[in-house]
Write a protein that holds these residues in place. Structure first.
Motif, PDB file in Angstrom:
ATOM      1  N   ILE A 195       0.831  -1.211   0.000  1.00 43.65           N
ATOM      2  CA  ILE A 195       0.000   0.000   0.000  1.00 43.65           C
ATOM      3  C   ILE A 195       0.863   1.257   0.000  1.00 43.65           C
ATOM      4  CG2 ILE A 195      -1.674   1.302   1.367  1.00 43.65           C
ATOM      5  CD1 ILE A 195      -2.791  -1.456   2.265  1.00 43.65           C
ATOM      6  N   LEU A 196       1.945   1.246   0.753  1.00 47.02           N
ATOM      7  CA  LEU A 196       2.848   2.395   0.737  1.00 47.02           C
ATOM      8  C   LEU A 196       3.505   2.547  -0.622  1.00 47.02           C
ATOM      9  CD1 LEU A 196       4.494   2.097   4.266  1.00 47.02           C
ATOM     10  CD2 LEU A 196       2.860   3.841   3.512  1.00 47.02           C
ATOM     11  N   ALA A 197       3.886   1.435  -1.241  1.00 42.19           N
ATOM     12  CA  ALA A 197       4.512   1.491  -2.560  1.00 42.19           C
ATOM     13  C   ALA A 197       3.560   2.043  -3.614  1.00 42.19           C
ATOM     14  CB  ALA A 197       4.994   0.099  -2.964  1.00 42.19           C
ATOM     15  N   ALA A 198       2.255   1.851  -3.401  1.00 46.28           N
ATOM     16  CA  ALA A 198       1.268   2.357  -4.357  1.00 46.28           C
ATOM     17  C   ALA A 198       1.172   3.875  -4.328  1.00 46.28           C
ATOM     18  CB  ALA A 198      -0.097   1.742  -4.057  1.00 46.28           C
ATOM     19  N   GLY A 199       1.602   4.491  -3.228  1.00 43.18           N
ATOM     20  CA  GLY A 199       1.580   5.950  -3.161  1.00 43.18           C
ATOM     21  C   GLY A 199       0.956   6.535  -1.915  1.00 43.18           C
ATOM     22  N   TYR A 200       0.519   5.698  -0.991  1.00 44.32           N
ATOM     23  CA  TYR A 200      -0.029   6.227   0.259  1.00 44.32           C
ATOM     24  C   TYR A 200       1.081   6.801   1.123  1.00 44.32           C
ATOM     25  CZ  TYR A 200      -4.816   4.930  -0.523  1.00 44.32           C
ATOM     26  OH  TYR A 200      -6.085   4.899  -1.037  1.00 44.32           O
ATOM     27  N   ARG A 201       0.769   7.883   1.838  1.00 42.28           N
ATOM     28  CA  ARG A 201       1.758   8.546   2.668  1.00 42.28           C
ATOM     29  C   ARG A 201       1.675   8.116   4.126  1.00 42.28           C
ATOM     30  NH1 ARG A 201       4.193  12.879   0.418  1.00 42.28           N
ATOM     31  NH2 ARG A 201       5.732  12.357   2.015  1.00 42.28           N
ATOM     32  N   GLY A 202       0.716   7.257   4.435  1.00 37.70           N
ATOM     33  CA  GLY A 202       0.610   6.765   5.799  1.00 37.70           C
ATOM     34  C   GLY A 202      -0.338   5.593   5.895  1.00 37.70           C
ATOM     35  N   LEU A 203      -0.192   4.848   6.989  1.00 40.06           N
ATOM     36  CA  LEU A 203      -1.071   3.725   7.315  1.00 40.06           C
ATOM     37  C   LEU A 203      -1.545   3.901   8.740  1.00 40.06           C
ATOM     38  CD1 LEU A 203       1.255   0.825   6.092  1.00 40.06           C
ATOM     39  CD2 LEU A 203      -0.528   1.959   4.748  1.00 40.06           C
ATOM     40  N   LEU A 204      -2.779   3.522   8.999  1.00 40.34           N
ATOM     41  CA  LEU A 204      -3.269   3.471  10.378  1.00 40.34           C
ATOM     42  C   LEU A 204      -3.525   2.013  10.718  1.00 40.34           C
ATOM     43  CD1 LEU A 204      -5.777   5.813  12.136  1.00 40.34           C
ATOM     44  CD2 LEU A 204      -5.794   3.353  12.547  1.00 40.34           C
ATOM     45  N   ILE A 205      -2.798   1.508  11.713  1.00 43.71           N
ATOM     46  CA  ILE A 205      -2.899   0.088  12.062  1.00 43.71           C
ATOM     47  C   ILE A 205      -3.099  -0.043  13.570  1.00 43.71           C
ATOM     48  CG2 ILE A 205      -1.838  -2.185  11.863  1.00 43.71           C
ATOM     49  CD1 ILE A 205      -0.033  -1.115   9.684  1.00 43.71           C
ATOM     50  N   GLY A 206      -4.138  -0.767  13.941  1.00 44.36           N
ATOM     51  CA  GLY A 206      -4.415  -1.007  15.348  1.00 44.36           C
ATOM     52  C   GLY A 206      -4.360  -2.476  15.681  1.00 44.36           C
ATOM     53  N   THR A 207      -5.400  -3.205  15.282  1.00 45.46           N
ATOM     54  CA  THR A 207      -5.511  -4.618  15.623  1.00 45.46           C
ATOM     55  C   THR A 207      -4.287  -5.406  15.166  1.00 45.46           C
ATOM     56  OG1 THR A 207      -7.923  -4.494  15.483  1.00 45.46           O
ATOM     57  CG2 THR A 207      -6.924  -6.682  15.368  1.00 45.46           C
ATOM     58  N   GLY A 208      -3.808  -5.136  13.954  1.00 43.08           N
ATOM     59  CA  GLY A 208      -2.666  -5.878  13.425  1.00 43.08           C
ATOM     60  C   GLY A 208      -1.418  -5.747  14.279  1.00 43.08           C
ATOM     61  N   LEU A 209      -1.189  -4.557  14.838  1.00 46.31           N
ATOM     62  CA  LEU A 209      -0.017  -4.346  15.686  1.00 46.31           C
ATOM     63  C   LEU A 209      -0.246  -4.871  17.100  1.00 46.31           C
ATOM     64  CD1 LEU A 209       1.165  -0.763  14.650  1.00 46.31           C
ATOM     65  CD2 LEU A 209       1.846  -2.985  13.715  1.00 46.31           C
ATOM     66  N   LEU A 210      -1.457  -4.707  17.600  1.00 43.81           N
ATOM     67  CA  LEU A 210      -1.742  -5.144  18.968  1.00 43.81           C
ATOM     68  C   LEU A 210      -1.776  -6.661  19.092  1.00 43.81           C
ATOM     69  CD1 LEU A 210      -4.461  -2.480  19.814  1.00 43.81           C
ATOM     70  CD2 LEU A 210      -2.226  -2.693  20.942  1.00 43.81           C
ATOM     71  N   ARG A 211      -2.048  -7.344  17.986  1.00 41.64           N
ATOM     72  CA  ARG A 211      -2.116  -8.806  18.021  1.00 41.64           C
ATOM     73  C   ARG A 211      -0.788  -9.492  17.694  1.00 41.64           C
ATOM     74  NH1 ARG A 211      -7.927 -10.060  15.181  1.00 41.64           N
ATOM     75  NH2 ARG A 211      -9.176 -10.084  17.084  1.00 41.64           N
ATOM     76  N   THR A 212       0.142  -8.768  17.092  1.00 42.40           N
ATOM     77  CA  THR A 212       1.387  -9.419  16.718  1.00 42.40           C
ATOM     78  C   THR A 212       2.177  -9.825  17.960  1.00 42.40           C
ATOM     79  OG1 THR A 212       3.399  -9.201  15.390  1.00 42.40           O
ATOM     80  CG2 THR A 212       2.695  -7.253  16.581  1.00 42.40           C
ATOM     81  N   THR A 213       2.872 -10.924  17.872  1.00 41.91           N
ATOM     82  CA  THR A 213       3.653 -11.397  19.021  1.00 41.91           C
ATOM     83  C   THR A 213       4.930 -10.596  19.205  1.00 41.91           C
ATOM     84  OG1 THR A 213       4.687 -13.071  17.610  1.00 41.91           O
ATOM     85  CG2 THR A 213       2.739 -13.737  18.875  1.00 41.91           C
TER      86      THR A 213
END
Length: 231
Positions: A195-213
């Motif tokens: 998604i960043l490579a496509a041209g987005y300047r930011g990501l908002l991530i909650g569940t994905g980061l909170l669940r990672t080990t």
């Protein structure tokens, strides 16, 4: 530093979110405290934080206030904001940016709330899900415009459509925003990198980061995927 400048200036533009429960009511914090999560996000180099204060995700105003006392990073308040008095309260609690959900607000309300937020020196974080909502944007160059990859009308219980971000990026560019963000449904570093490579300047991530080990490993994988390839 303002919310947009912090995100645009970040080497790894990931807004890291604090959210107590996922859309199905499952706990995301575990044994971790708010100070521990904030410290982990800061150590990971988060340029901005997001705090979900909506009660359906287990949030509260006091949670936003606590986070604001713990960090100098710009903070987004995520809630269903529909009134000007909510903007003033967000500012008082320590928010730097506020979520405005285009799909739940009439065009005139979006315009008025964007104007009011900017008057309070709050960054409007306008969430969209289709081209019609992008057409409603007002002063887009001064806003973060975020594509929500999930269905907000189902309280984001679906798995998400990450291709929505790809489809809507040209419309975001045409609207004039300098800070397009992809939000929700991003769980894997490979998807984040794409998604960043496509041209987005930011990501908002909650569940994905909170669940990672391992947050550090997740981010290291993202960095590796984004690193320039040797020819």
């Amino acid at each position: 530093m303002g919310f947009i400048d912090a995100l645009l200036g970040a080497g790894r533009p990931v807004i890291m979110e604090l959210k107590r429960r996922d859309p199905n009511g499952h706990d995301l914090f575990g044994e971790r405290t708010i100070p521990e999560i904030v410290a982990e996000y800061e150590a990971a180099g988060a340029p901005c934080l997001s705090v979900v204060t909506g009660r359906w995700f287990g949030g509260s105003d006091s949670m936003l206030h606590e986070v604001a006392q713990l960090t100098d990073r710009p903070i987004l308040q995520k809630d269903f904001i529909t009134r000007r008095d909510q903007l003033a309260k967000a500012r008082q609690l320590g928010a730097s940016a506020v979520l405005l959900t285009a799909g739940l607000l009439p065009r005139t309300s979006i315009r008025n709330l964007v104007e009011a937020a900017l008057d309070l020196e709050l960054t409007p974080f306008v969430e969209v899900t289709d081209a019609g909502e992008i057409d409603m944007l007002h002063r887009a160059e001064e806003c973060v415009v975020a594509v929500n990859n999930k269905n907000i009308k189902d309280r984001e219980r679906d798995t998400g459509d990450l291709d929505r971000s790809t489809r809507l990026l040209p419309a975001l560019a045409a609207a004039g925003t300098k800070c397009p963000v992809s939000a929700s449904g991003i769980t894997q570093p490979a998807d984040a990198a794409r998604i960043l490579a496509a041209g987005y300047r930011g990501l908002l991530i909650g569940t994905g980061l909170l669940r990672t080990t391992s947050l550090s490993n997740w981010l290291a994988d993202l960095d590796q995927l984004r690193a320039p390839r040797a020819s």
